[in-house]
Design an enzyme around this catalytic site. Sequence first.
Site, PDB file in Angstrom:
ATOM      1  CG  ASP A  69      -1.720   1.257   1.394  1.00 55.31           C
ATOM      2  OD1 ASP A  69      -3.090   1.244   0.325  1.00 55.31           O
ATOM      3  OD2 ASP A  69      -1.392   2.217   2.276  1.00 55.31           O
ATOM      4  CE1 TYR A  74       0.260   7.894   2.899  1.00 57.76           C
ATOM      5  CE2 TYR A  74       0.584   5.619   1.942  1.00 57.76           C
ATOM      6  CZ  TYR A  74      -0.050   6.563   2.739  1.00 57.76           C
ATOM      7  OH  TYR A  74      -1.405   6.060   3.343  1.00 57.76           O
ATOM      8  CE  LYS A 103      -4.107   4.397   0.392  1.00 52.77           C
ATOM      9  NZ  LYS A 103      -2.662   4.531   0.877  1.00 52.77           N
ATOM     10  CG  HIS A 136      -5.030   9.355   0.254  1.00 56.00           C
ATOM     11  ND1 HIS A 136      -3.463   9.279  -0.036  1.00 56.00           N
ATOM     12  CD2 HIS A 136      -5.235   9.073   1.690  1.00 56.00           C
ATOM     13  CE1 HIS A 136      -3.168   8.977   1.020  1.00 56.00           C
ATOM     14  NE2 HIS A 136      -3.989   8.803   2.267  1.00 56.00           N
TER      15      HIS A 136
HETATM   16  N1  LIG Z   1      -5.833   6.037   3.505  1.00 52.94           N
HETATM   17  C1  LIG Z   1      -5.131   6.673   4.619  1.00 52.94           C
HETATM   18  O1  LIG Z   1      -5.723   7.980   4.710  1.00 52.94           O
HETATM   19  C2  LIG Z   1      -4.244   6.212   5.584  1.00 52.94           C
HETATM   20  C3  LIG Z   1      -3.917   6.926   6.900  1.00 52.94           C
HETATM   21  C4  LIG Z   1      -2.911   6.420   7.454  1.00 52.94           C
HETATM   22  C5  LIG Z   1      -2.368   5.073   7.083  1.00 52.94           C
HETATM   23  N2  LIG Z   1      -2.591   4.602   5.835  1.00 52.94           N
HETATM   24  C6  LIG Z   1      -1.917   3.269   5.496  1.00 52.94           C
HETATM   25  O2  LIG Z   1      -1.809   2.280   6.408  1.00 52.94           O
HETATM   26  C7  LIG Z   1      -0.820   1.847   6.779  1.00 52.94           C
HETATM   27  C8  LIG Z   1      -0.629   1.709   8.397  1.00 52.94           C
HETATM   28  O3  LIG Z   1      -0.865   2.619   9.131  1.00 52.94           O
HETATM   29  P1  LIG Z   1       0.030   3.483  10.212  1.00 52.94           P
HETATM   30  O4  LIG Z   1       1.438   3.483   9.776  1.00 52.94           O
HETATM   31  O5  LIG Z   1      -0.900   4.790  10.554  1.00 52.94           O
HETATM   32  O6  LIG Z   1      -0.228   2.532  11.775  1.00 52.94           O
HETATM   33  P2  LIG Z   1       0.217   1.246  11.958  1.00 52.94           P
HETATM   34  O7  LIG Z   1       0.684   0.188  11.008  1.00 52.94           O
HETATM   35  O8  LIG Z   1      -1.110   0.996  12.817  1.00 52.94           O
HETATM   36  O9  LIG Z   1       1.431   1.230  13.036  1.00 52.94           O
HETATM   37  C9  LIG Z   1       2.719   1.506  12.428  1.00 52.94           C
HETATM   38  C10 LIG Z   1       3.643   1.715  13.781  1.00 52.94           C
HETATM   39  O10 LIG Z   1       3.593   0.433  14.364  1.00 52.94           O
HETATM   40  C11 LIG Z   1       4.896  -0.184  14.530  1.00 52.94           C
HETATM   41  N3  LIG Z   1       4.845  -1.613  14.477  1.00 52.94           N
HETATM   42  C12 LIG Z   1       4.534  -2.382  13.274  1.00 52.94           C
HETATM   43  N4  LIG Z   1       4.581  -3.560  13.466  1.00 52.94           N
HETATM   44  C13 LIG Z   1       4.700  -3.803  14.887  1.00 52.94           C
HETATM   45  C14 LIG Z   1       4.597  -4.901  15.734  1.00 52.94           C
HETATM   46  N5  LIG Z   1       4.560  -6.208  15.156  1.00 52.94           N
HETATM   47  N6  LIG Z   1       4.724  -4.754  17.193  1.00 52.94           N
HETATM   48  C15 LIG Z   1       5.129  -3.281  17.548  1.00 52.94           C
HETATM   49  N7  LIG Z   1       5.067  -2.238  16.982  1.00 52.94           N
HETATM   50  C16 LIG Z   1       4.789  -2.711  15.421  1.00 52.94           C
HETATM   51  C17 LIG Z   1       5.787   0.481  13.368  1.00 52.94           C
HETATM   52  O11 LIG Z   1       7.199   0.761  13.746  1.00 52.94           O
HETATM   53  P3  LIG Z   1       8.188  -0.120  12.858  1.00 52.94           P
HETATM   54  O12 LIG Z   1       8.112   0.074  11.725  1.00 52.94           O
HETATM   55  O13 LIG Z   1       9.702   0.294  13.760  1.00 52.94           O
HETATM   56  O14 LIG Z   1       8.077  -1.615  13.011  1.00 52.94           O
HETATM   57  C18 LIG Z   1       4.985   1.772  13.408  1.00 52.94           C
HETATM   58  O15 LIG Z   1       5.682   2.957  14.419  1.00 52.94           O
HETATM   59  C19 LIG Z   1       0.255   3.221   6.455  1.00 52.94           C
HETATM   60  O16 LIG Z   1       1.503   2.863   6.416  1.00 52.94           O
HETATM   61  C20 LIG Z   1      -0.414   3.625   5.126  1.00 52.94           C
HETATM   62  O17 LIG Z   1      -0.046   2.598   4.245  1.00 52.94           O
HETATM   63  C21 LIG Z   1      -3.542   4.951   4.930  1.00 52.94           C
END
Ligand SMILES: NC(=O)c1ccc[n+]([C@@H]2O[C@H](COP(=O)([O-])OP(=O)(O)OC[C@H]3O[C@@H](n4cnc5c(N)ncnc54)[C@H](OP(=O)(O)O)[C@@H]3O)[C@@H](O)[C@H]2O)c1
Length: 331
Positions: A69, A74, A103, A136
């Site tokens: 994704d 980004y 997106k 998006h």
């Molecule tokens: N459509 C939209 O508007 C939108 C908005 C927000 C996000 N997104 C998408 O969704 C993805 C994920 O969302 P997000 O980045 O907000 O949050 P998330 O995936 O819930 O959290 C990411 C965080 O969790 C840590 N992490 C990952 N795996 C882990 C594990 N197994 N144990 C402990 N910590 C862990 C990562 O650190 P490390 O990297 O150090 O592991 C990072 O700090 C984004 O990257 C993006 O692609 C889309």
Amino acid sequence: MFVLTTLCLALGVHAINGAEAPTVQLNDGHKMPVVALGTGRGTAPGSESVEEVRRAVLDAISVGYRHIDTAAIYNDEAQVGAGVGDAIAKGLVKREDLFITTKLWNDKHAKEAVVPALRESLRKLNLDYVDLYLIHFPTATKADGSPDSIDYLDTWRGMEEARQLGLVRSIGVSNFNSTQLQRVYDSSQVKPAVNQFEVNPTMTQEPLVKLCKKLNVAVMAYSPFGFLVSRKNADAPPPKADDPELVKMAAKYGKTTSQIVLRYLIERGLTPIPKSTNKERIAQNIDLFDFQLTEDEVAIISKFNKNVRVIHPVGMKDYPNYPFVTEEPSV
Ligand SMILES: NC(=O)c1ccc[n+]([C@@H]2O[C@H](COP(=O)([O-])OP(=O)(O)OC[C@H]3O[C@@H](n4cnc5c(N)ncnc54)[C@H](OP(=O)(O)O)[C@@H]3O)[C@@H](O)[C@H]2O)c1
Ligand SMILES: *[C@@H]1O[C@H](CO)[C@@H](O)[C@H](O)[C@H]1NC(C)=O
């Protein structure tokens, strides 16, 4: 393999082969792998460099991810494309084995801006098509970020054109609330295949998920860990990674609490998008297909709901079509 097959039948999804994540069938006939690597926070200022995204994508494909994704905003499409290129060059996969999502950003909502924006993303990704292209956000802005009044139905016409041209296989939306999703659905030839929005234990989104199921729109769950992982907000609501209920389930299945939360989303039929650039955590976040939570355990996790968002773009709250104005009504 027997266990995986049984599990997948129970899920109503099926595996591509034993080593990879299962897929869900989209409403346009294409198949989407149910775990996507998130790349969205790899470029946050002061965070890791975009080069880490290239390595993360290669690591992810090596351990079985088939869905990545990304998004124009980004600023890492080139690194995602390079990681995909590395994996193909190593003979790990072919292009057609992968499912790449990107997106359209808010300042490209004019109908005639959509195809050029997608072509620019494809150029950066070094691909000739993406599997999924999402609007998006329903809110349009001018290039300087100030509000614009473009109707997202016009944007959707541009998305349909991009699909017609073969630049993308499936088209969908992101951050559309139920009113907005229903409106696109009711007034379009090609129905949205996906709505991507926040779902996690403190933002369980039962009403919007229910509507998506009714319309046969697949859900990608972003920020899947919610406040489990460290967040700036010190008084964030539970659960944290050491939550007793989650720790109990993790011990029962020999998993981490992060894996319990991802599996919770899969039990609900969603496609979580865990973001990590850490090799071990990337592997952990797809090692989800050798256990299953009970209905009671799913219900216990759903009870954490507080309708509190990790992603709350309040800077746009007065813009036309800002989606998060009210709580979703129960349906
Ligand atoms: N459509 C939209 O508007 C939108 C908005 C927000 C996000 N997104 C998408 O969704 C993805 C994920 O969302 P997000 O980045 O907000 O949050 P998330 O995936 O819930 O959290 C990411 C965080 O969790 C840590 N992490 C990952 N795996 C882990 C594990 N197994 N144990 C402990 N910590 C862990 C990562 O650190 P490390 O990297 O150090 O592991 C990072 O700090 C984004 O990257 C993006 O692609 C889309
Ligand atoms: C969705 O957003 C629109 C535009 O801001 C708003 O009019 C509508 O009430 C919202 N619907 C829900 C269910 O929040």
